[in-house]
Motif scaffolding. Structure first.
Motif, PDB file in Angstrom:
ATOM      1  N   LEU A 119     -46.576  51.633 -44.237  1.00  0.00           N
ATOM      2  CA  LEU A 119     -46.147  50.912 -43.037  1.00  0.00           C
ATOM      3  C   LEU A 119     -44.862  50.147 -43.329  1.00  0.00           C
ATOM      4  O   LEU A 119     -44.761  49.431 -44.326  1.00  0.00           O
ATOM      5  N   ARG A 120     -43.879  50.316 -42.460  1.00  0.00           N
ATOM      6  CA  ARG A 120     -42.557  49.704 -42.635  1.00  0.00           C
ATOM      7  C   ARG A 120     -42.292  48.717 -41.509  1.00  0.00           C
ATOM      8  O   ARG A 120     -42.464  49.039 -40.330  1.00  0.00           O
ATOM      9  N   CYS A 121     -41.853  47.519 -41.869  1.00  0.00           N
ATOM     10  CA  CYS A 121     -41.546  46.506 -40.859  1.00  0.00           C
ATOM     11  C   CYS A 121     -40.077  46.589 -40.483  1.00  0.00           C
ATOM     12  O   CYS A 121     -39.192  46.369 -41.315  1.00  0.00           O
ATOM     13  N   ILE A 122     -39.837  46.910 -39.221  1.00  0.00           N
ATOM     14  CA  ILE A 122     -38.473  46.963 -38.698  1.00  0.00           C
ATOM     15  C   ILE A 122     -38.082  45.617 -38.099  1.00  0.00           C
ATOM     16  O   ILE A 122     -37.009  45.086 -38.374  1.00  0.00           O
ATOM     17  N   LYS A 123     -38.991  45.062 -37.298  1.00  0.00           N
ATOM     18  CA  LYS A 123     -38.719  43.782 -36.649  1.00  0.00           C
ATOM     19  C   LYS A 123     -40.003  42.959 -36.615  1.00  0.00           C
ATOM     20  O   LYS A 123     -40.908  43.278 -35.834  1.00  0.00           O
ATOM     21  N   PRO A 124     -40.106  41.927 -37.443  1.00  0.00           N
ATOM     22  CA  PRO A 124     -41.294  41.078 -37.369  1.00  0.00           C
ATOM     23  C   PRO A 124     -41.223  40.184 -36.136  1.00  0.00           C
ATOM     24  O   PRO A 124     -40.141  39.938 -35.597  1.00  0.00           O
ATOM     25  N   SER A 125     -42.366  39.730 -35.684  1.00  0.00           N
ATOM     26  CA  SER A 125     -42.372  38.765 -34.589  1.00  0.00           C
ATOM     27  C   SER A 125     -41.786  37.441 -35.086  1.00  0.00           C
ATOM     28  O   SER A 125     -41.808  37.142 -36.285  1.00  0.00           O
TER      29      SER A 125
END
Length: 318
Positions: A119-125
């Motif tokens: 799983l890759r985070c592109i834009k965290p909240s």
């Protein structure tokens, strides 16, 4: 854990971040060009720590797919289309605070479900939006012996259909409920799995539970719910879990056969975007040597949710 070299740099290293689950891998830049020693290092770390994390990575969607393929064959989601321009990317692009905020292992409604996910985070909240993981091997080993012996005899039906829509409507909007019924469960899959399975690589006994469980085999519904709640409560005991707070560029890789995970839907209407690839896995085997098997394999769901809030109808009447 170490390897002698990594792309000309110093040896990578592992830092535990939880007593029972989780580690941070440093000294590795993830790419489709990883050498064999690096691939083995990462995979062995995943098996040992169940979920591993990497900070400050720079991968495109295509590179994420190519990276995943280094660890096994990729498998797309059976009902949800892959992200545009990709073959295997499952997109988690949250709007209106939506997240998979229930404990689960990926795609256990399949006879052979994924062995691992990346799983890759592109834009965290902006705030909230963390993800929890739990170790299902230590959950089993911490059960009292009589409960272990009881659990080893149990089997359950897992499905991508038949959620408690009442609870979901309270927590979410009708648009999300429609997506879950008309897309996620447009084709129904059900599989029968042992509650305790033998991990094919570590030999550990792991609990196989989570949100996709429909019921225990040969149990009435109230007793099934009570037993499942008891066992699941051991999986999600705080000391058996960890919480990961996402930053852009983070990568998580976890053993889907020995964990459950859950996103926390606490970011209100903030946006949150991640992408996942999953690795094809084998068929679980019970303690007594019996294999899981598919009960329903992609049957068209006869139920359709119309645009009218709360309106359920038969698909062939639409």
């Amino acid at each position: 854990m170490s390897v002698s070299s990594l792309n000309g740099a110093g040896a990578p290293f592992v830092t535990k971040i939880g007593g029972r689950i989780g580690a941070l891998i440093s000294g590795i830049t993830l790419s489709p060009d990883l050498d064999a020693a690096s691939i083995k290092f990462i995979y062995d770390a995943m098996l040992e720590h169940k979920v591993i994390f990497f900070r400050n990575q720079s991968l495109t969607s295509l590179q994420q797919e190519e990276l995943g393929a280094l660890f096994g064959s990729l498998v797309p989601h059976p009902t949800v289309s892959s992200a545009s321009g990709t073959k295997h990317i499952f997109e988690l692009k949250a709007r209106k605070g939506r997240a998979a905020n229930t404990w689960h292992a990926d795609m256990t409604f399949m006879e052979s479900f994924p062995k691992a996910s990346i799983l890759r985070c592109i834009k965290p909240s902006v705030y909230g939006g963390s993800t929890l993981w739990a170790n299902t091997a230590t959950a089993y080993s911490s059960l009292p012996l009589p409960l272990q012996e009881f659990a080893e005899k149990l089997w359950a039906v897992h499905t991508n259909n038949e959620y408690d829509h009442t609870d979901l409507i309270v927590e979410r909007d009708w648009e999300f409920i429609q997506w879950q019924a008309n897309i996620f469960a447009a084709k129904v899959y059900e599989a029968k799995h042992p509650i305790v399975h033998i991990h094919p690589e570590t030999g550990e006994k792991c609990l196989l539970l989570g949100q996709f469980v429909k019921r225990l085999v040969d149990f009435n519904l109230p007793d099934s719910r009570a037993v499942l709640e008891l066992l699941q409560s051991h999986v999600t005991r705080p000391e058996n879990t960890l919480t990961w707070h996402w930053q852009a560029g983070d990568i998580a890789m976890w053993d889907n056969r020995a964990t459950e995970h859950r996103a926390i839907a606490d970011f209100d209407y903030e946006e949150r975007e991640l992408q996942r690839v999953t690795l094809s896995g084998g068929t679980p085997v019970s303690v007594s040597g019996e294999h899981s098997y598919q009960l329903i394999n992609g049957q068209t769901n006869p139920i359709w949710l119309s645009d009218k809030t709360g309106a359920w109808t038969v698909r062939d009447q639409v």
